[in-house]
Design an enzyme around this catalytic site. Structure first.
Site, PDB file in Angstrom:
ATOM      1  N   SER A  56      46.442  55.604 -17.890  1.00 51.59           N
ATOM      2  CA  SER A  56      47.122  56.883 -17.626  1.00 51.59           C
ATOM      3  C   SER A  56      48.188  57.240 -18.647  1.00 51.59           C
ATOM      4  CB  SER A  56      47.721  56.878 -16.222  1.00 51.59           C
ATOM      5  OG  SER A  56      46.671  56.902 -15.270  1.00 51.59           O
ATOM      6  N   VAL A  57      48.421  56.370 -19.612  1.00 53.95           N
ATOM      7  CA  VAL A  57      49.221  56.809 -20.765  1.00 53.95           C
ATOM      8  C   VAL A  57      48.551  58.034 -21.391  1.00 53.95           C
ATOM      9  CG1 VAL A  57      49.881  56.153 -23.129  1.00 53.95           C
ATOM     10  CG2 VAL A  57      50.315  54.582 -21.218  1.00 53.95           C
TER      11      VAL A  57
END
Lengths: 427, 427
Positions: free
Chosen positions: B144-145
């Protein structure tokens, strides 16, 4: 992967198909928009992504459809090619094989559905052209040109003494001892003179190519699938047919077996070895990649996608017999072995009308013409064409509607010869 | 793609799982050999490739399992980071959140199953560490970066006036007008304060996450599959739940919708825009890639794999508010908007115990601590952590057995603060 279509057998006539301009993937609008219009999508569950004209998009986009494995360029700076473009090349004329009206080099690009073409002369970039799905930042499927890179790695290992070309396959790969490969020598594999039961006749539902395609696919198998699940497992099922060493038979499974031999010999996959020995040492501009099977095995017989100029770097390295910028990357003997050629008699039995007097060695095609030209060749028009006399390397990426190169040879092989003579006459 | 596992919900306790050394993918021998031993293969039809400890291999190898789309670095030379390693960092100590014995920075790397970590201080590389499946030539899933990079692109477009944050999603994407997104504003999407019916509770067979995963998979659907086949189609099925703008709800579908908004606004996919605006302009060492759905749509909410130092370059660019080597790559306002933060009250309702007083804006996590730190965060321990006061950027790749970052925050967030203070004290 619809590997069958990658190896594809097809009629040679493309007369009823749209020409290069009409089939341009940008014009047709494949995969443009968010989302693309339904009739312009190439993706799952469409299994026809390698049919014409979709293939003209797909050849630049295999990784978006399939799992792949990188051939890393490493982290260094690309080493630029010296550019010295010659605008006179477009006007070079030649007569197609089999006669007909003279044609210009430029016109042949369209006729052959060329996606990219570069010419190096004495190591300098004298011609560069992009069309269709390709530009200088992209990669394109090299199809069976891949075989020649796998073959080059094997020839390097033989020249270095790491691989014995007289060894039996079954000694190196006990898993294949009971298969048709078992008592073939490495050299027979490298020259594709193995006697194996492997039909690529797509019209025959019993042809081995269907089982091969099913085994090679990296996508989930049907629930009731019982067959081999990987390249390795498929190769073990191949049965013998005829004697080894007698006739050239162009069968992709030889290259897959060679890729396995290379991996077992070196402890590295073909993709990693190609990166370590070649891609990282040439100043390549882009990482390349291989398609893979269900357990990540690179498709040594046809799975490479690469940048056009990077394949030209490889071609120049082969022309220079392993020397790059004063450094020796591999023994000259590796290329010299290829250039000595395979058994012309074994080759003649296969009846390649456009390659009379040719041979096949180390997975390269030897023309045995006056210039000593030799080539890597892949379906739909891919090639690395090396003319040592003219000190010329041509790399072509294409998406010709007809898989077999016989459909484009007539307007490419004589064009290569004509431009070689032009470049020599210029000096 | 088993996207569900990428978003994963799991228990926080990892006490009964092997530690970093015992679960090292090299030690376990995943995918070593030709072929690997059957019990050491990660590939089709295995669908557990993102389960621990296999995930410790998989995080570096998504492209070998799934179709992907490149984020090209372009063809230029990489621009090296200035290296000025500080061996004193390993001995920096901190007290884990919630108390306990002081721990060294070095010890925390193992505790957190770190695969790679770099620290930039004032733009110089002061710390670099690789383990597990990663080395400097490899890439690692950013999970999810990815959201924060999608969010950064959106903030750039807002700052440039190309995207109106007050526009309703349904105006920009008529396909979503009737969905739960329809009357949400772009800003609510970017702050994840939309009111949407989307449960990621894997224990609930009716949870929307299952339909999302099925829609997102690029692999062929079952023959009887009737559901949405792409991210686009799934997003159109999302129903409203509650009011927009009231509470922070961390739902990946917001980022997928934002990716679509970006594509519709710019005419470029998130992957191409990220390449053009960021990757090609930073001197990145490696091309990155996104996983894709069945029609090649990049997974804007979690699909990026990238090199560790390249993510550090991105972090530094954000710290420097869009300026790189004297050139402005995007308006400073894009980062300033993020740093102003989202609605703390909306965030507080979500109850993130490790981020008290925090907020979420432009798909970045704001700590609102004394240093003004903010971060990109992805499951299993991925982060870009930016401390403007200390002029410090930390990027961590990890393969912690527990997906939720609550499991590693206690030994990472205070460590980041301690090393920030160490670096400031050094000056």
């Amino acid at each position: 992967m619809a590997c069958g279509t990658l190896l594809g057998a097809a009629a040679l006539a493309a007369d009823d198909l749209p020409d290069a301009a009409a089939s341009d993937p940008r014009t047709l609008g494949w995969m443009q928009g968010f989302p693309p219009p339904p009739e312009r999508i190439i993706g799952q569950p469409d299994t026809d992504y390698f049919g014409f004209p979709k293939l003209r998009w797909t050849v630049c986009h295999f990784r978006e459809l399939l799992p792949t494995r990188r051939v890393s360029r490493g982290l260094g700076a690309p080493i630029p090619l010296v550019t010295d473009l010659d605008p006179g090349i477009d006007a070079v004329t030649f007569t197609p094989l089999g006669g007909g009206e003279p044609m210009t080099w430029e016109a042949a690009l369209e006729v052959n559905y060329t996606d990219g073409l570069v010419i190096l002369h004495r190591g300098r970039l004298v011609y560069e052209h992009y069309a269709g799905c390709l530009d200088e930042t992209g990669v394109h499927g090299a199809m069976s040109v891949t075989k020649s890179l796998t073959g080059l790695l094997a020839e390097i290992l033989v020249a270095e003494g790491a691989l014995d070309e007289d060894a039996r396959v079954g000694e190196l790969l006990p898993e294949l001892a009971e298969s048709g490969f078992g008592d073939a020598t490495v050299r027979q594999v490298m020259e594709m003179t193995t006697g194996l039961a492997f039909s690529e006749d797509y019209a025959d539902p019993e042809a081995e190519i269907w089982a091969y395609n099913a085994a090679a696919s990296p996508l989930p198998k049907p629930a009731d699938y019982q067959g081999p699940r990987t390249y390795y497992e498929f190769l073990a099922t191949v049965r013998p047919e005829g004697a080894h060493g007698e006739a050239f038979g162009y069968r992709t499974i030889n290259t897959d077996a060679l890729g396995w031999i290379i991996a077992r010999t070196t402890g590295q996959s073909v993709s990693d070895l190609l990166s370590e020995r070649i891609w990282q040492r040439l100043g390549a501009e882009q990482s390349a990649y291989f398609t893979v099977d269900s357990i990540g095995t690179p498709f040594a017989g046809g799975g490479l996608s690469a940048g056009l100029r990077d394949l030209a770097r490889v071609g120049q390295l082969v022309l220079d017999e392993g020397e790059f910028q004063g450094q020796r990357l591999f023994p000259a003997e590796a290329v010299q072995r290829i250039r000595r050629g395979g058994d012309p008699a074994a080759f003649a039995r296969a009846g390649y009308a456009n390659l009379p007097g040719g041979s096949y060695r180390g997975m390269w095609w030897l023309l045995h013409n006056a210039h000593g030209a030799f080539a890597a060749r892949g379906v739909h028009g891919q090639t690395i064409y090396i003319d040592p006399t003219a000190e010329m390397v041509i790399v072509r990426f294409a998406s010709h509607p007809v898989a077999a190169n016989a459909a484009n040879d007539s307007t490419s092989l004589p064009a290569y010869q004509a431009v070689a003579e032009y470049l020599m006459g210029r000096d």
